[in-house]
Write a protein that holds these residues in place. Sequence first.
Motif, PDB file in Angstrom:
ATOM      1  N   GLY A 143     -15.175 -12.029 -14.279  1.00  0.00           N
ATOM      2  CA  GLY A 143     -15.698 -10.736 -14.461  1.00  0.00           C
ATOM      3  C   GLY A 143     -15.394  -9.810 -13.563  1.00  0.00           C
ATOM      4  N   SER A 144     -15.208  -8.544 -14.066  1.00  0.00           N
ATOM      5  CA  SER A 144     -14.194  -6.703 -13.488  1.00  0.00           C
ATOM      6  C   SER A 144     -14.909  -5.821 -13.807  1.00  0.00           C
ATOM      7  N   PRO A 145     -15.334  -4.712 -12.837  1.00  0.00           N
ATOM      8  CA  PRO A 145     -16.221  -4.365 -13.314  1.00  0.00           C
ATOM      9  C   PRO A 145     -15.102  -3.259 -14.111  1.00  0.00           C
ATOM     10  N   ALA A 146     -15.590  -2.008 -14.379  1.00  0.00           N
ATOM     11  CA  ALA A 146     -15.308  -0.781 -14.803  1.00  0.00           C
ATOM     12  C   ALA A 146     -14.589   0.085 -13.602  1.00  0.00           C
ATOM     13  N   ALA A 147     -13.078   0.476 -13.975  1.00  0.00           N
ATOM     14  CA  ALA A 147     -12.360   1.838 -13.504  1.00  0.00           C
ATOM     15  C   ALA A 147     -11.786   2.851 -13.559  1.00  0.00           C
ATOM     16  N   THR A 203       0.785  -1.244  -0.673  1.00  0.00           N
ATOM     17  CA  THR A 203       0.213   0.193   0.071  1.00  0.00           C
ATOM     18  C   THR A 203       1.059   1.375  -0.220  1.00  0.00           C
ATOM     19  N   ALA A 204       0.643   2.350  -0.791  1.00  0.00           N
ATOM     20  CA  ALA A 204       1.254   3.208  -1.172  1.00  0.00           C
ATOM     21  C   ALA A 204       0.131   4.630  -1.367  1.00  0.00           C
ATOM     22  N   ASP A 205       1.088   6.023  -2.038  1.00  0.00           N
ATOM     23  CA  ASP A 205      -0.283   7.005  -1.919  1.00  0.00           C
ATOM     24  C   ASP A 205      -0.857   6.733  -2.611  1.00  0.00           C
ATOM     25  N   LEU A 206      -0.309   6.611  -3.783  1.00  0.00           N
ATOM     26  CA  LEU A 206      -0.755   6.086  -5.462  1.00  0.00           C
ATOM     27  C   LEU A 206      -0.535   5.074  -6.254  1.00  0.00           C
ATOM     28  N   PHE A 241      -6.297  -2.367  -7.203  1.00  0.00           N
ATOM     29  CA  PHE A 241      -5.508  -1.787  -6.319  1.00  0.00           C
ATOM     30  C   PHE A 241      -6.537  -1.052  -5.852  1.00  0.00           C
ATOM     31  N   LYS A 242      -8.051  -0.477  -6.133  1.00  0.00           N
ATOM     32  CA  LYS A 242      -8.715   0.742  -5.428  1.00  0.00           C
ATOM     33  C   LYS A 242      -9.649  -1.010  -4.177  1.00  0.00           C
ATOM     34  N   SER A 243      -9.984  -1.802  -4.907  1.00  0.00           N
ATOM     35  CA  SER A 243     -11.081  -2.621  -4.007  1.00  0.00           C
ATOM     36  C   SER A 243      -9.808  -3.499  -2.753  1.00  0.00           C
ATOM     37  N   ILE A 244      -8.916  -3.576  -3.301  1.00  0.00           N
ATOM     38  CA  ILE A 244      -7.980  -4.363  -1.797  1.00  0.00           C
ATOM     39  C   ILE A 244      -6.888  -3.362  -0.671  1.00  0.00           C
ATOM     40  N   LEU A 245      -6.328  -2.764  -1.571  1.00  0.00           N
ATOM     41  CA  LEU A 245      -5.687  -1.720  -1.468  1.00  0.00           C
ATOM     42  C   LEU A 245      -5.856  -0.350  -0.969  1.00  0.00           C
ATOM     43  N   GLY A 246      -7.161  -0.060  -1.384  1.00  0.00           N
ATOM     44  CA  GLY A 246      -7.156   1.478  -1.045  1.00  0.00           C
ATOM     45  C   GLY A 246      -6.878   2.289  -1.841  1.00  0.00           C
ATOM     46  N   MET A 247      -6.478   1.923  -3.005  1.00  0.00           N
ATOM     47  CA  MET A 247      -5.014   3.076  -3.499  1.00  0.00           C
ATOM     48  C   MET A 247      -6.330   3.691  -4.382  1.00  0.00           C
ATOM     49  N   ASP A 248      -5.724   4.495  -5.107  1.00  0.00           N
ATOM     50  CA  ASP A 248      -6.243   5.098  -6.685  1.00  0.00           C
ATOM     51  C   ASP A 248      -4.999   4.882  -7.687  1.00  0.00           C
ATOM     52  N   ALA A 249      -5.158   4.940  -8.932  1.00  0.00           N
ATOM     53  CA  ALA A 249      -4.428   4.263  -9.742  1.00  0.00           C
ATOM     54  C   ALA A 249      -3.748   5.514 -10.874  1.00  0.00           C
ATOM     55  N   MET A 250      -3.052   5.875 -11.177  1.00  0.00           N
ATOM     56  CA  MET A 250      -2.518   6.584 -12.455  1.00  0.00           C
ATOM     57  C   MET A 250      -1.664   5.523 -13.463  1.00  0.00           C
ATOM     58  N   LEU A 251      -2.302   5.900 -15.014  1.00  0.00           N
ATOM     59  CA  LEU A 251      -1.815   4.969 -15.841  1.00  0.00           C
ATOM     60  C   LEU A 251      -1.232   6.021 -17.123  1.00  0.00           C
ATOM     61  N   ILE A 252      -0.161   5.858 -16.837  1.00  0.00           N
ATOM     62  CA  ILE A 252       0.311   6.857 -18.155  1.00  0.00           C
ATOM     63  C   ILE A 252       1.285   5.665 -18.614  1.00  0.00           C
ATOM     64  N   ILE A 299      -3.167  10.299 -19.990  1.00  0.00           N
ATOM     65  CA  ILE A 299      -3.229   9.894 -19.135  1.00  0.00           C
ATOM     66  C   ILE A 299      -4.161   9.002 -19.211  1.00  0.00           C
ATOM     67  N   ALA A 300      -4.518   7.916 -19.057  1.00  0.00           N
ATOM     68  CA  ALA A 300      -5.704   7.342 -18.767  1.00  0.00           C
ATOM     69  C   ALA A 300      -6.689   7.469 -17.609  1.00  0.00           C
ATOM     70  N   SER A 301      -8.535   8.200 -17.703  1.00  0.00           N
ATOM     71  CA  SER A 301      -9.491   8.033 -16.481  1.00  0.00           C
ATOM     72  C   SER A 301      -9.833   7.190 -16.768  1.00  0.00           C
ATOM     73  N   GLN A 302     -10.052   6.720 -16.943  1.00  0.00           N
ATOM     74  CA  GLN A 302     -11.285   5.319 -16.964  1.00  0.00           C
ATOM     75  C   GLN A 302     -10.600   4.211 -18.329  1.00  0.00           C
ATOM     76  N   LEU A 303     -11.399   3.335 -18.026  1.00  0.00           N
ATOM     77  CA  LEU A 303     -10.707   1.734 -18.117  1.00  0.00           C
ATOM     78  C   LEU A 303     -12.289   0.402 -17.987  1.00  0.00           C
ATOM     79  N   ARG A 304     -12.602   0.110 -19.293  1.00  0.00           N
ATOM     80  CA  ARG A 304     -13.776  -0.320 -19.467  1.00  0.00           C
ATOM     81  C   ARG A 304     -13.363  -1.648 -18.181  1.00  0.00           C
ATOM     82  N   GLY A 305     -14.258  -2.554 -17.670  1.00  0.00           N
ATOM     83  CA  GLY A 305     -13.944  -3.562 -16.756  1.00  0.00           C
ATOM     84  C   GLY A 305     -14.775  -4.724 -18.417  1.00  0.00           C
ATOM     85  N   MET A 306     -14.993  -6.186 -17.435  1.00  0.00           N
ATOM     86  CA  MET A 306     -14.854  -6.894 -18.395  1.00  0.00           C
ATOM     87  C   MET A 306     -15.873  -8.484 -17.354  1.00  0.00           C
TER      88      MET A 306
END
Length: 463
Positions: A370-374, A178-181, A413-424, A197-204
């Motif tokens: 299955g996994s939700p969108a992010a 777990t980290a800040d981001l 990262f969000k559901s298990i570690l409570g962390m936001d993610a940044m995709l670059i 920078i990806a701001s949203q991802l589709r789930g499956m």
Amino acid sequence: MTDSRLAPVLDRIDADLQDALDRLMTLLRIPSISTDPSYKADCAQAADWLAKDLASLGIDAATRPTPGHPMVVGHGGDGAAHLLFYGHYDVQPVDPLDLWKTPPFEPELQDTEHGKVIRGRGASDDKGQLMTFVEACRAWKAVHGSLPARVTFFLEGEEESGSPSLIPFMQEHAEELTADLALICDTGMVAPGVPSIASQLRGMLKDEFTITGPRIDLHSGHYGGPGLNPLKEIARIVASFHDETGRVAVEGFYEGVHEVPEELKRQWESCGFDEKTYLDSVGYSQPHGEEGYSTLEQQWARPTLEVNGLWGGYMGPGSKTVIPSKAHCKITCRLVGDMDPDKLREKIRAHVAERLSPDAKVTWDSDLEGSPAAVMNTARPEFEAARGALTDEWDREAVFVGMGGSIPIAGYFKSILGMDAMLIGFANDDDAIHSPNEKYNVESFHKGIRSWARVLAALSDKG
């Protein structure tokens, strides 16, 4: 972080480019195909190589065993900000091998009409991307003796084979990871030279069903007419999934779907995406998705229900006059917003069940996936800081974009570690990831390293 501290790091990256390319080539030569058990030792070798390379930077790094391929975890740097960097060292299989113009695990630098590229399996997905971050850290360490922030490295070896060990490992080591981001590099640019920078991802959601009619294949002369044909049955049901406008006709399918905010839609409209090139590259003359939405909206912000496989009956040479006993269908859905994959699966199955003819029976696959969108929290100041850093490097305004694909780790990262993610990431659409002749532009690699150096500086100021 002052510019005077960053400038010598960028100079070091420029001077060290050839050595950085050599290191990448060494990693690319390791055939770390995670889905094939015969490459288990190669995956372990790739993990060991990365752990040793991180250790050479003063990172406390080691491979960690899992029931599958090892994870690589490392800790280093200091400062108020604590960042976790995620990438994966495993690669896709190389089939069909005969379509490769050069051996997939003998990487080469090649000159093309669009500049110099690195050719080989994993060059873009994800070894080249992964090493852009490592090389940025190497430059910071060489110039200043330390990283500008605390960094946890988390490198996976099963991303291309479904990540079976990932969730248990994250749950077991949650406190350590777990980290800040979280920073994720397994992504690309919306258009060449446009930092993104990806701001949203589709789930499956994946599912598969079989329709059974007669208990055995039947002679079409004896039963043609009175016999229920599962292929006709499944074709009718599949056709009912969409209406004439391309909208999914499953009741309740759009529950949890949100419209794109106008401000973000305007940014997408000016992000450099070339619709004609996108469509022409695969032989389309127009988009074929949901009417009333742009191509980018259809790709990034609208849900889909796709038929990925449809088969049954006799498929050998010549003709066989049968009414088949069974017909089969594979489907996937791309999810957006707050769509719930479990609830959606129930709705799709109900849609099929309600349309079955008498004497038709349906069975569903029991391997649920299955996994939700992010959706990323772009309101955090780190996102604007990173966007500014990328803009400075590429001399073109960086943009927040959507992604049509799914990267489940962002949600974990969000559901298990409570962390936001940044995709670059710095991949291009023509990198041929998962395909023969995969490549990564040398410009993407070089400017990717410089970009991460700038992002590290910008995010260390936000600690």
